[in-house]
Design a protein around this motif. Sequence first.
Motif, PDB file in Angstrom:
ATOM      1  N   SER A 199     -76.242  39.680  -2.519  1.00 37.72           N
ATOM      2  CA  SER A 199     -76.485  38.961  -3.775  1.00 37.72           C
ATOM      3  C   SER A 199     -76.202  37.476  -3.612  1.00 37.72           C
ATOM      4  N   ASN A 208     -79.827  40.101  -7.027  1.00 37.70           N
ATOM      5  CA  ASN A 208     -79.198  41.269  -6.414  1.00 37.70           C
ATOM      6  C   ASN A 208     -80.201  42.029  -5.562  1.00 37.70           C
ATOM      7  N   ARG A 253     -84.116  43.397 -10.329  1.00 40.21           N
ATOM      8  CA  ARG A 253     -83.187  42.901  -9.303  1.00 40.21           C
ATOM      9  C   ARG A 253     -82.599  41.539  -9.648  1.00 40.21           C
TER      10      ARG A 253
END
Length: 125
Positions: free
Chosen positions: A17, A84, A67
């Motif tokens: 991330s 992420n 995401r």
Amino acid sequence: QVQLVESGGGLVQAGGSLRLSCAASVRMLSYYTVGWFRQAPGKEREFVAGIRWIDGRTFYGDSVKGRFTISRDYAKNTVYLQMNSLKPEDTAVYYCAVETNPSPQPTRDLDYDYWGQGTQVTVSS
């Protein structure tokens, strides 16, 4: 004149991330939209995410839905992009931009008036 400064890019392994920040030099007006775009070598600039300053409505490109999350901080005049589950194909220079004339779907780079200098995101496999 709006000046934008991106930060937070870097090198990360696949699955990791990063959080990008976009700080504006002036107070955002309510009708502005702030967007994130990215451009990989040899590819066209791609819409990633956008957020309307007045109500926080968000927009996402298909490749990052689920995401990435875009958010804003009124007090800091800053927009964030939380990324992420990063993939190697997310590697690109990421730019934030401001659209001052509202459009129904703020996904076209031509609709944006001010741009930051970009920050590199590299995802290793």
